[in-house]
Structures are given as structure tokens and as C-alpha cells.
Design a protein around this motif. Structure first.
Motif, PDB file in Angstrom:
ATOM      1  N   MET A   1       0.837  -1.194   0.000  1.00 48.43           N
ATOM      2  CA  MET A   1       0.000   0.000   0.000  1.00 48.43           C
ATOM      3  C   MET A   1       0.876   1.250   0.000  1.00 48.43           C
ATOM      4  SD  MET A   1      -2.924  -1.181   2.751  1.00 48.43           S
ATOM      5  CE  MET A   1      -3.982   0.220   2.386  1.00 48.43           C
ATOM      6  N   LYS A   2       0.368   2.316  -0.622  1.00 50.94           N
ATOM      7  CA  LYS A   2       1.125   3.553  -0.731  1.00 50.94           C
ATOM      8  C   LYS A   2       1.176   4.269   0.609  1.00 50.94           C
ATOM      9  CE  LYS A   2       1.320   7.852  -3.384  1.00 50.94           C
ATOM     10  NZ  LYS A   2       0.637   8.685  -4.407  1.00 50.94           N
ATOM     11  N   GLY A  21      -6.936   3.435   0.085  1.00 48.83           N
ATOM     12  CA  GLY A  21      -6.889   1.988   0.293  1.00 48.83           C
ATOM     13  C   GLY A  21      -6.915   1.580   1.750  1.00 48.83           C
ATOM     14  N   SER A  22      -6.686   2.530   2.654  1.00 44.92           N
ATOM     15  CA  SER A  22      -6.727   2.206   4.080  1.00 44.92           C
ATOM     16  C   SER A  22      -8.171   2.079   4.551  1.00 44.92           C
ATOM     17  CB  SER A  22      -6.002   3.284   4.893  1.00 44.92           C
ATOM     18  OG  SER A  22      -4.628   3.309   4.582  1.00 44.92           O
ATOM     19  N   GLU A  45      -9.132  10.422   1.216  1.00 50.22           N
ATOM     20  CA  GLU A  45      -7.774   9.932   1.431  1.00 50.22           C
ATOM     21  C   GLU A  45      -7.132  10.566   2.668  1.00 50.22           C
ATOM     22  OE1 GLU A  45      -5.334  10.200  -2.012  1.00 50.22           O
ATOM     23  OE2 GLU A  45      -6.793   9.250  -3.344  1.00 50.22           O
ATOM     24  N   GLY A  68      -2.467  -2.252   6.367  1.00 49.21           N
ATOM     25  CA  GLY A  68      -3.574  -2.956   5.730  1.00 49.21           C
ATOM     26  C   GLY A  68      -4.235  -3.980   6.624  1.00 49.21           C
TER      27      GLY A  68
END
Length: 240
Positions: A1-2, A21-22, A45, A68
Motif C-alpha cells: 500500500m502507498k 486503500g486504508s 484519502e 492494511g
């Protein structure tokens, strides 16, 4: 993940951007000091993070590393005989690394990865098992027998199980679920915000005698139950 970037710090609350994505309650590590935190709010974000360590010296622009994964505990042999801080870091190991005071950014697994435990199977190859069945036991202490259970969501036929000495990360059993073979270890990780499944809750019936008359009279405790000892700071609740 970034990785994200810090845009605001207010005491233990850190706000970071770029956290695509979190998810809520994911664990993150803040700054290059890798301070442990948990996402408590998400807006697009932008993530608000509750940091569980001192944030002094942390500034805007520093990285935030998502894992994650939610905050979880490690379950397995060694749990009962250990003393932990609030995020399941063993205090004896911390003292060996950092002395009498807990320094920031220390990451130690909750269960010892090198110690070996004597695993004694209670089932045989070819038997059908389902979640909660006892696969085997480990004598963790003189009084405590640690039972290794089939994890939730796994059922099928045992294709391999062996007695012997294993670490918590060694495979002690393999189960054919029909969709594949699941490898079972003595170590299981469980998210702290998800209750453990059960078939039936048993009401506590056996009293636990503490030897403290005031507790036996006003706050009786049962084996397997819960208890509360009210009192102000410094009154001796912990010592009791």
C-alpha cells in the motif's frame, strides 16, 4: 500500500493525506520512528490517526506507513505466562532492549517465535473436525493446559498431525477442507474489535475465593466471570 504524509499533529492525534486503500481501525506506523497508531476516522484519502506513543518531535511531511491490517492480538502458547503493555508488547523483552523505560518505536511480537512447546495431539489423522474442536494441547504452565483449537471458518479432514516440540509458527496440523489444505499453527491472530465466536455462553456458577473478606461480601467473584474493584487512585486496587 502507498504511504501517506502527515499534514497535522495535535498531541496523540495525527492527520495524514494520501491514505487511499486504508480502512477504519487499520494499524499504521507514523514517521520513520515507526510509532504505532490506529485509524479512527477516514474522509476520502485523509485519515485521522490515534497514535499510541509519544508524538513529540513528529512533524508535517513525515511518512505514514499503512499495514492494511486491523489491530490484532496474538493467541497461542506463552500468552498466559507473559506480562504485556496495552498493545501486547512483552514488558520483559522491552526491558532487555531498552532498560526500565519504554522507548518509542519498539516492535516486539507478543509471542516468542523461538521457544519450542511440547504439542500433544488429541485427534488422529482421518478424523473430521470443525471450528472449535481441540486438535491438541500444550502444558503452558504447571496449572495451565493450553488447548490448540481448529480456527473459525475451517472444517474438514485431518491429513497430517504429529506430536513433538514446535515453535508457535511451525505447522502442527494440516486439514483438507475440500477446497484445499489448510496449515494450522499454534499461533493465531485475532482482531481485537471482533468478538470470538462461540456456540453457547456458559453462565459462571463456581465461586472464586479471593481471601479478601470485603470482596467476598460486597463484590463476589465467580470462576470464568468478570469482576470490578472500585476505588480512587492509590487505594490499592492493583495490589488487591
Amino acid at each position: 500500500m502507498k504511504e501517506g504524509r502527515i499534514i497535522r499533529v495535535s498531541g496523540p492525534l495525527v492527520v495524514a493525506e494520501g491514505m487511499k486503500g486504508s480502512k477504519m481501525y487499520d494499524v499504521v506506523y507514523v514517521s520513520d520512528k515507526k510509532l504505532m497508531g490506529e485509524i479512527i476516522e477516514l474522509k476520502g484519502e485523509i485519515a485521522s490517526i490515534q497514535v499510541y506513543e509519544e508524538t513529540g518531535g513528529i512533524g508535517v511531511g513525515e511518512p505514514v506507513y499503512p499495514t492494511g491490517a486491523p489491530l490484532s492480538v496474538e493467541l497461542g502458547p506463552g500468552l498466559i505466562e507473559s506480562i504485556y503493555d496495552g498493545v501486547q508488547r512483552p514488558l520483559d523483552k522491552i526491558r532487555e532492549m531498552a532498560g526500565d523505560f519504554i522507548t518509542r518505536g519498539i516492535h516486539i511480537p507478543g509471542l516468542d517465535r523461538e521457544k519450542k512447546w511440547k504439542f500433544s495431539p488429541k485427534v488422529k489423522e482421518g478424523e473430521e473436525v470443525e471450528p472449535g474442536d481441540i486438535l491438541g494441547v500444550v502444558q503452558e504452565t504447571v496449572l495451565v493446559e493450553h488447548r490448540i483449537l481448529v480456527p473459525p471458518g475451517i472444517k474438514g479432514k485431518i491429513v497430517e498431525i504429529r506430536e513433538g516440540e514446535y515453535t508457535v509458527e511451525d505447522v502442527v496440523c494440516r486439514i483438507d477442507t475440500g477446497a484445499g489444505v489448510e496449515e494450522i499453527k499454534m499461533l493465531q491472530k485475532w482482531p481485537v474489535r471482533i468478538p470470538r465466536p462461540y456456540v453457547k455462553k456458559l453462565a459462571p456458577e463456581i465461586p472464586m475465593f479471593t481471601g479478601q473478606r470485603i470482596i467476598e461480601t460486597f463484590f463476589p467473584v465467580s470462576k470464568g466471570g468478570t469482576a470490578c474493584i472500585p476505588g480512587p487512585f492509590g487505594s490499592g486496587k492493583t495490589v488487591t
